[in-house]
Scaffold this active site. Structure first.
Site, PDB file in Angstrom:
ATOM      1  N   ASP A 143       0.539  -1.267  -0.228  1.00 44.53           N
ATOM      2  CA  ASP A 143       0.062  -0.478   0.215  1.00 44.53           C
ATOM      3  C   ASP A 143       1.335   0.858   0.420  1.00 44.53           C
ATOM      4  OD1 ASP A 143      -2.525  -1.295   0.153  1.00 44.53           O
ATOM      5  OD2 ASP A 143      -1.676  -1.576   2.052  1.00 44.53           O
ATOM      6  N   LYS A 147      -0.806   9.482   1.408  1.00 50.22           N
ATOM      7  CA  LYS A 147      -0.439  11.274   1.322  1.00 50.22           C
ATOM      8  C   LYS A 147       0.580  11.082   2.770  1.00 50.22           C
ATOM      9  CE  LYS A 147      -5.311  12.075   2.049  1.00 50.22           C
ATOM     10  NZ  LYS A 147      -6.785  11.919   2.958  1.00 50.22           N
TER      11      LYS A 147
HETATM   12  C1  LIG Z   1      -1.623  -3.363  -2.445  1.00 49.28           C
HETATM   13  S1  LIG Z   1      -2.329  -4.370  -1.723  1.00 49.28           S
HETATM   14  C2  LIG Z   1      -1.055  -5.576  -2.649  1.00 49.28           C
HETATM   15  C3  LIG Z   1      -1.812  -7.120  -3.045  1.00 49.28           C
HETATM   16  C4  LIG Z   1      -0.945  -8.148  -4.234  1.00 49.28           C
HETATM   17  N1  LIG Z   1       0.198  -8.468  -3.238  1.00 49.28           N
HETATM   18  C5  LIG Z   1      -1.095  -7.755  -5.200  1.00 49.28           C
HETATM   19  O1  LIG Z   1      -0.093  -7.439  -5.458  1.00 49.28           O
HETATM   20  O2  LIG Z   1      -2.123  -7.948  -5.673  1.00 49.28           O
HETATM   21  C6  LIG Z   1      -1.156  -5.019  -0.075  1.00 49.28           C
HETATM   22  C7  LIG Z   1      -1.668  -5.465   0.957  1.00 49.28           C
HETATM   23  O3  LIG Z   1      -1.643  -6.263   1.728  1.00 49.28           O
HETATM   24  C8  LIG Z   1      -1.853  -6.047   3.009  1.00 49.28           C
HETATM   25  N2  LIG Z   1      -0.678  -5.683   3.741  1.00 49.28           N
HETATM   26  C9  LIG Z   1      -0.784  -4.133   4.049  1.00 49.28           C
HETATM   27  N3  LIG Z   1      -0.431  -4.264   5.210  1.00 49.28           N
HETATM   28  C10 LIG Z   1       0.053  -5.303   5.459  1.00 49.28           C
HETATM   29  C11 LIG Z   1       0.586  -6.557   7.569  1.00 49.28           C
HETATM   30  N4  LIG Z   1       1.016  -5.659   7.812  1.00 49.28           N
HETATM   31  N5  LIG Z   1       0.453  -7.304   6.869  1.00 49.28           N
HETATM   32  C12 LIG Z   1      -0.035  -8.329   6.278  1.00 49.28           C
HETATM   33  N6  LIG Z   1      -0.740  -7.866   4.805  1.00 49.28           N
HETATM   34  C13 LIG Z   1      -0.414  -6.489   5.099  1.00 49.28           C
HETATM   35  C14 LIG Z   1      -2.837  -5.584   2.337  1.00 49.28           C
HETATM   36  O4  LIG Z   1      -4.088  -6.283   2.893  1.00 49.28           O
HETATM   37  C15 LIG Z   1      -2.858  -5.393   0.808  1.00 49.28           C
HETATM   38  O5  LIG Z   1      -4.001  -6.999   0.867  1.00 49.28           O
END
Ligand SMILES: C[S@@+](CC[C@H](N)C(=O)[O-])C[C@H]1O[C@@H](n2cnc3c(N)ncnc32)[C@H](O)[C@@H]1O
Length: 234
Positions: A143, A147
């Site tokens: 993610d 911001k």
């Molecule tokens: C932008 S998505 C990308 C998903 C995947 N890697 C893709 O390329 O389609 C980021 C993912 O990271 C997960 N995420 C963020 N921080 C995390 C954490 N601390 N532990 C586990 N999952 C996390 C979110 O739930 C989300 O599904």
């Protein structure tokens, strides 16, 4: 078919120490979950691991272990696991529908070298992964937290770098891909700090053989370039 809604509150997730108190790299969301995703989550068989304050006793016997943090719907995890059937992959995300998707594909494709966790990957690294034990970590399309006041939530930041470093074997890697130029720039700057260049070396930056995830697909269709980073311990 949409069956129900999943809803998590932040207090359900284990505390972490590598980020300032109260900071998380994700935001729990209310999500629709289909009947088949829910079925897979309710019937994980031995593929789902619960969070615990103890080191993980998997894979057994030991084989190279890779962590996929934030696997989304699991497309990348599935491809990696098929490419390297003799390695083990621990896939961690907080998003229940994606957990359902990955579990059901693992069953369908009879893939046995993956375990799934639905929790905060930072807590997993801190509590369940032995120091110096991981062969590699994948963080694909984290993610971006666009911001400036949210940059403290980005997963690629100093405290997490130190945590990753402590959990990787010498020569182990952290592979990161992002489609946001400003995030790529901040990743480059962070790893270029003298204290980090002493501990990490920069590997081949080209896009490796990996599945095109939903986020990469969107980046391509919106004309954003994808940057791959491959940092090695030592
Ligand atoms: C932008 S998505 C990308 C998903 C995947 N890697 C893709 O390329 O389609 C980021 C993912 O990271 C997960 N995420 C963020 N921080 C995390 C954490 N601390 N532990 C586990 N999952 C996390 C979110 O739930 C989300 O599904």
């Amino acid at each position: 078919m949409v069956e129900s809604i999943t809803d998590h509150s932040i207090s359900e997730f284990p505390q972490t120490q590598s980020l300032r108190r109260g900071i998380r790299t994700f935001k729990p969301r209310r999500s629709r979950i289909t009947k088949s995703q829910q079925h897979a989550v309710d019937n994980p068989q031995a593929l789902l691991i619960d969070f615990q304050y103890e080191f993980l006793n998997w894979p057994h016997p030991p084989t190279p272990l890779y962590l996929d943090i934030g696997f989304g719907n699991g497309v990348s995890t599935l491809a990696l696991a098929r490419q390297e059937p003799d390695s083990a992959f621990l896939a961690v995300d907080v998003h229940t529908p994606g957990v359902g998707d990955l579990l059901s594909e693992l069953h369908k494709q009879e893939i046995t070298n993956v375990r799934v966790m639905e929790t905060d990957a930072i807590a997993v690294l801190e509590n369940m992964i032995r120091p110096g034990s991981l062969a590699g970590i994948y963080t694909l399309f984290p993610d971006p937290w666009q911001k400036a006041r949210h940059h403290k939530r980005r997963i690629v930041q100093q405290g997490i770098l130190d945590l990753m470093h402590s959990r990787l074997t010498p020569g182990g890697f952290w592979h990161i891909a992002t489609d946001w130029p400003h995030y790529a720039e901040s990743i480059s700057e962070l790893f270029a700090r003298p204290s980090n260049t002493k501990k990490w070396s920069r590997g081949e930056q080209a896009r490796p053989e990996r599945a095109v995830t939903r986020y990469e697909e969107r980046a391509i269709s919106e004309g954003r370039a994808v940057t791959d980073f491959h940092f090695l311990v030592g």
